[in-house]
Design an enzyme around this catalytic site. Structure first.
Site, PDB file in Angstrom:
ATOM      1  N   ASP A   5      24.418  38.290  46.781  1.00 26.87           N
ATOM      2  CA  ASP A   5      25.064  39.153  47.771  1.00 26.87           C
ATOM      3  C   ASP A   5      25.091  40.593  47.272  1.00 26.87           C
ATOM      4  O   ASP A   5      24.758  40.869  46.108  1.00 26.87           O
ATOM      5  CB  ASP A   5      26.490  38.648  48.062  1.00 26.87           C
ATOM      6  CG  ASP A   5      27.266  38.252  46.803  1.00 26.87           C
ATOM      7  OD1 ASP A   5      26.880  38.671  45.694  1.00 26.87           O
ATOM      8  OD2 ASP A   5      28.259  37.525  46.940  1.00 26.87           O
ATOM      9  N   GLU A  19      33.173  33.648  53.342  1.00 25.28           N
ATOM     10  CA  GLU A  19      34.621  33.483  53.329  1.00 25.28           C
ATOM     11  C   GLU A  19      35.009  32.258  54.163  1.00 25.28           C
ATOM     12  O   GLU A  19      34.181  31.732  54.918  1.00 25.28           O
ATOM     13  CB  GLU A  19      35.281  34.742  53.912  1.00 25.28           C
ATOM     14  CG  GLU A  19      34.967  36.025  53.142  1.00 25.28           C
ATOM     15  CD  GLU A  19      35.702  36.143  51.799  1.00 25.28           C
ATOM     16  OE1 GLU A  19      36.163  35.120  51.250  1.00 25.28           O
ATOM     17  OE2 GLU A  19      35.787  37.278  51.291  1.00 25.28           O
ATOM     18  N   ASN A  70      39.971  31.581  47.004  1.00 28.38           N
ATOM     19  CA  ASN A  70      40.136  31.091  48.378  1.00 28.38           C
ATOM     20  C   ASN A  70      39.009  30.122  48.770  1.00 28.38           C
ATOM     21  O   ASN A  70      38.867  29.766  49.933  1.00 28.38           O
ATOM     22  CB  ASN A  70      40.180  32.265  49.373  1.00 28.38           C
ATOM     23  CG  ASN A  70      38.858  33.028  49.447  1.00 28.38           C
ATOM     24  OD1 ASN A  70      37.928  32.755  48.678  1.00 28.38           O
ATOM     25  ND2 ASN A  70      38.762  33.976  50.370  1.00 28.38           N
ATOM     26  N   HIS A  92      35.754  30.715  48.543  1.00 27.13           N
ATOM     27  CA  HIS A  92      34.498  31.287  49.037  1.00 27.13           C
ATOM     28  C   HIS A  92      33.358  31.047  48.058  1.00 27.13           C
ATOM     29  O   HIS A  92      33.568  30.824  46.858  1.00 27.13           O
ATOM     30  CB  HIS A  92      34.648  32.777  49.414  1.00 27.13           C
ATOM     31  CG  HIS A  92      34.716  33.735  48.267  1.00 27.13           C
ATOM     32  ND1 HIS A  92      35.215  35.003  48.394  1.00 27.13           N
ATOM     33  CD2 HIS A  92      34.341  33.628  46.958  1.00 27.13           C
ATOM     34  CE1 HIS A  92      35.131  35.633  47.237  1.00 27.13           C
ATOM     35  NE2 HIS A  92      34.615  34.818  46.355  1.00 27.13           N
TER      36      HIS A  92
HETATM   37  P1  PGA Z   1      34.983  35.971  39.682  1.00 24.88           P
HETATM   38  O1  PGA Z   1      34.504  35.841  41.184  1.00 24.88           O
HETATM   39  O2  PGA Z   1      33.902  35.377  38.844  1.00 24.88           O
HETATM   40  O3  PGA Z   1      35.118  37.456  39.459  1.00 24.88           O
HETATM   41  O4  PGA Z   1      36.273  35.244  39.562  1.00 24.88           O
HETATM   42  C1  PGA Z   1      33.898  34.668  41.616  1.00 24.88           C
HETATM   43  C2  PGA Z   1      33.773  34.712  43.116  1.00 24.88           C
HETATM   44  O5  PGA Z   1      34.592  35.384  43.778  1.00 24.88           O
HETATM   45  O6  PGA Z   1      32.860  34.067  43.642  1.00 24.88           O
END
Ligand code: PGA
Length: 246
Positions: free
Chosen positions: A67, A142, A135, A137
Site C-alpha cells: 500500500d 479497514e 482493528n 485491518h
Molecule cells: P504496525 O502496523 O506494524 O506498525 O503495528 C501493522 C498494520 O497496521 O498493519
C-alpha cells in the site's frame, strides 16, 4: 493454522528471515510482497544483517509494496516507497528500481490502483509479508472491506490514523487516504506470512485466526488461504485458544 510463537521480536524476525532466505535459495528472482509498519522493522534489520554476512542476496529479486499513502509523493520521507528504500534497498543489494508501489500522488487514483493491481497480479507474488492492525485491518483494508476487494483508493479509519501518527510529527500530518492492495489481490500470493508483536495485537490475532471469516475483521481472510505461516511473539499469541486447548 498453528502459529509459530517465539519469546521476542528478534526470534520472530529470524524465523521470518529464514523463510525469505529459503525462498531466495530456491528462486533468486522471487517476487517479494513487502509490508511496512513497526512490525516489519526487525525483519528488515535481520535481512540486512544476513546480507552484510554474505548469507543473502536480493539483487535478482523484486519487491511489491502492499500500500501507499495518498497525498505523499514517492520521494516523501514518510511514503512507504521511501520507507522500504531506507529500511532495505539502501542497506542491501535490492535495487530501488525493483521496488514497486502504488503512486499515491497520481491525479487519477482509481486508474493508478488498477495499474498497480495488474502489475501485482502479473508479478505473481511468491511470499507476502503481512502485519495486522489492532482493528484487524490487513494492509489498508479497514473493517468492512470486501474479502474479494482489489487494489483501490481507500479512506483510513480514525483508529489507523491514530496508530500511525507515531511515524509523523503530529496526527494532523497523517494522510487520511491510501491506495491499498485489496484482500482479493493479497490472496493471490503463493505464501502469506502474517506477523504480529505485542498485547495490543492479541485480540485482532485471535479474531483473525479463530473467529468468523468476516469483512469486519479483514485479516480473517487469511483463513481462506491454503498456504499461511503465522509468526507471533508470546504477547500477540496470548489469547489464542489453540495454544491453551489440551
Ligand atoms: P504496525 O502496523 O506494524 O506498525 O503495528 C501493522 C498494520 O497496521 O498493519
Amino acid at each position: 493454522m498453528t502459529p509459530h510463537v517465539f519469546p521476542d521480536a528478534r526470534q520472530v524476525a529470524a524465523f521470518v528471515a529464514d523463510q525469505i532466505q529459503t525462498l531466495l535459495v530456491e528462486k533468486q528472482d522471487a517476487a517479494l510482497g513487502l509490508a511496512t509498519g513497526g512490525t516489519m522493522v526487525p525483519i528488515y534489520d535481520e535481512l540486512t544483517r544476513r546480507y552484510d554476512n554474505g548469507h543473502l542476496r536480493l539483487a535478482p529479486a523484486s519487491a511489491y509494496l502492499l500500500d501507499e499513502y495518498v497525498g505523499l509523493g514517492c520521494d516523501d520521507r514518510q511514503s512507504y516507497k521511501r520507507t522500504i528504500e531506507q529500511l532495505l534497498a539502501s542497506r542491501t543489494d535490492l535495487s530501488a528500481q525493483r521496488v514497486h508501489s502504488p503512486d499515491g500522488s497520481a491525479d487519477d487514483l482509481a486508474t493508478e490502483a488498477r495499474r498497480y493491481d495488474r502489475l501485482v497480479s502479473e508479478a505473481k507474488i511468491d511470499l507476502q509479508l503481512l502485519g495486522i492492525g489492532g482493528n484487524g485491518h490487513l494492509a489498508f483494508n479497514e473493517p468492512g472491506s470486501s474479502l474479494a476487494s482489489r487494489t483501490r483508493p481507500v479512506e483510513l479509519s480514525p483508529a489507523t490514523v491514530s496508530a500511525n501518527s507515531r511515524f509523523f510529527p503530529s496526527i494532523d500530518a497523517v494522510p487520511t487516504m491510501a491506495i491499498t492492495q485489496g484482500l482479493g489481490t493479497i490472496r493471490q500470493a503463493e505464501l502469506l506470512i502474517l506477523v504480529a508483536f505485542g498485547d495490543a495485537k492479541s485480540d485482532a490475532v485471535r479474531l483473525a485466526l479463530e473467529g468468523p471469516i468476516t469483512a469486519m475483521l479483514p485479516a480473517s481472510v487469511v483463513q481462506l488461504h491454503e498456504n499461511v505461516v503465522v509468526v507471533l511473539d508470546e504477547a500477540a499469541a496470548s489469547k489464542l485458544a489453540v495454544l491453551h486447548s489440551a
